[in-house]
Design a protein around this motif. Sequence first.
Motif, PDB file in Angstrom:
ATOM      1  N   VAL A   1      44.866  -1.953  49.827  1.00  0.00           N
ATOM      2  CA  VAL A   1      45.938  -1.022  50.216  1.00  0.00           C
ATOM      3  C   VAL A   1      47.224  -1.773  50.528  1.00  0.00           C
ATOM      4  O   VAL A   1      48.316  -1.394  50.081  1.00  0.00           O
ATOM      5  N   VAL A   2      47.125  -2.852  51.320  1.00  0.00           N
ATOM      6  CA  VAL A   2      48.318  -3.628  51.684  1.00  0.00           C
ATOM      7  C   VAL A   2      48.968  -4.225  50.432  1.00  0.00           C
ATOM      8  O   VAL A   2      50.205  -4.213  50.287  1.00  0.00           O
ATOM      9  N   ILE A  15      50.776  -1.472  48.586  1.00  0.00           N
ATOM     10  CA  ILE A  15      52.018  -1.108  49.295  1.00  0.00           C
ATOM     11  C   ILE A  15      53.116  -2.103  48.947  1.00  0.00           C
ATOM     12  O   ILE A  15      54.269  -1.717  48.686  1.00  0.00           O
ATOM     13  N   SER A  18      51.094  -6.002  58.854  1.00  0.00           N
ATOM     14  CA  SER A  18      49.912  -5.124  58.827  1.00  0.00           C
ATOM     15  C   SER A  18      48.701  -5.775  59.502  1.00  0.00           C
ATOM     16  O   SER A  18      47.764  -5.087  59.898  1.00  0.00           O
ATOM     17  N   VAL A  43      54.675  -7.920  54.332  1.00  0.00           N
ATOM     18  CA  VAL A  43      53.824  -6.735  54.484  1.00  0.00           C
ATOM     19  C   VAL A  43      52.459  -7.115  55.051  1.00  0.00           C
ATOM     20  O   VAL A  43      51.913  -6.432  55.926  1.00  0.00           O
TER      21      VAL A  43
END
Length: 423
Positions: free
Chosen positions: A234-235, A238, A115, A111
């Motif tokens: 945020v990453v 997620i 990203s 991820v």
Amino acid sequence: MFYTIRKFMKKLGLTTRIMIGLALGIIFGLILSPFAQNSFVKEVVIDSVLAFFGGMFINLMKVMIVPLVSISLAMGAASIGDVKKLRRIGTKVLGFYFATTAIAVAIGLFVARISGVGKGMVHGELPKGEFKLAEQGKLIDILLDMIPKNIINAMSEEKMLAIIIFFLLLGVAITALGDKVKNLKILLEEANELVLKMVELIMQVAPIGVFALISKVVASTGIDVLIKLVGFVVVTLIAFVIHTGVYQIMLVSMAKMSPVKFLKKFLNVISVAFSTSSSNATIPVNIETLTEKFGVSEEISSFTIPLGATVNMDGTAIMQGVAAVFIANLYNIHLGPTQYIGIILTAVLASVGTAGVPGAGMLMLSLVLKQAGLPLEGLGVVIGVDRIIDMFRTVVNITGDAVCTIVVAKSENEITDVEKFYN
């Protein structure tokens, strides 16, 4: 007025009261946040009143960790009654924990890589200075430290792996001796009941503790720190959600359980984990919830949950994967396939024996950064939001412990109440 509120709150279940405490704590923290630098608010409200009630709850939970882990593990191992069965269950549990931790850190790396988190941040603002590396030590010393020379010292110093090994050995010996030590087995069962009752009494103050803990965090950090590192946060979140989805797939495929029903029953454990940021502090609530709400055999839950709180750190592994890529991008360092594999292996191995307490993730991260050849100064970037991420990653950690317990219990036909399990 106070009596009426108290009477109303008593009618509510503990889970509901904890969730109310959590929600009110967040609101109160946001109200205090703009005034956090005011001397009265900081010194009296945040660092005295909230710190006292939050610390009181944490200390009450911590004081039960060693007796709960030691007694429940010994009783759990002894209650299985068959050394071969104990070996089989132990293999399943450890296999599950190591596999999901490897998957977790791989998800974090994937991820973060797609990203591009950390790219484009101003390099001139990176912190400078010395950051202490976690001591790695020789492998032989680490392995020897797992075997206690003095169990009393190990318990007083909360060396969880040493405690686990000693009391697992005790449980196996009781199983092997059978009826010869039946009185000792009965004594363990009675001691376990006593410890669980003490935990039940302590949990009555959980809503107050949760309120104080979450208020202090929100009031102290506010949203300024989050805004500065919003991409990293945020990453990471997620990746947490994706891995939680992996758990739900396991529940459906391996245990035939509805994820919605699981989460609904598990909310009280999540709320305690979120507010305390401690896998160890959540042990008693996790065991009780799995036994009372899911119908899982206490012999299984008392064996898998304390073990998981020490060796299963999926949320922490995810954070390390994201943080490694984030820091590499900050410093314009390219990570190759060998480094990615090294990060995965280091994160999995480092998770064994890491204390299930707030902030332990930073200790593990320093090992991961060193292995990958990344600058330790990167710790100074992510440490600002670590307390916030810590709450979420602890939820992932303890959820993994519970899912493993349910899956293993189902495979061993150790569901004592099928109606509770499916309803």
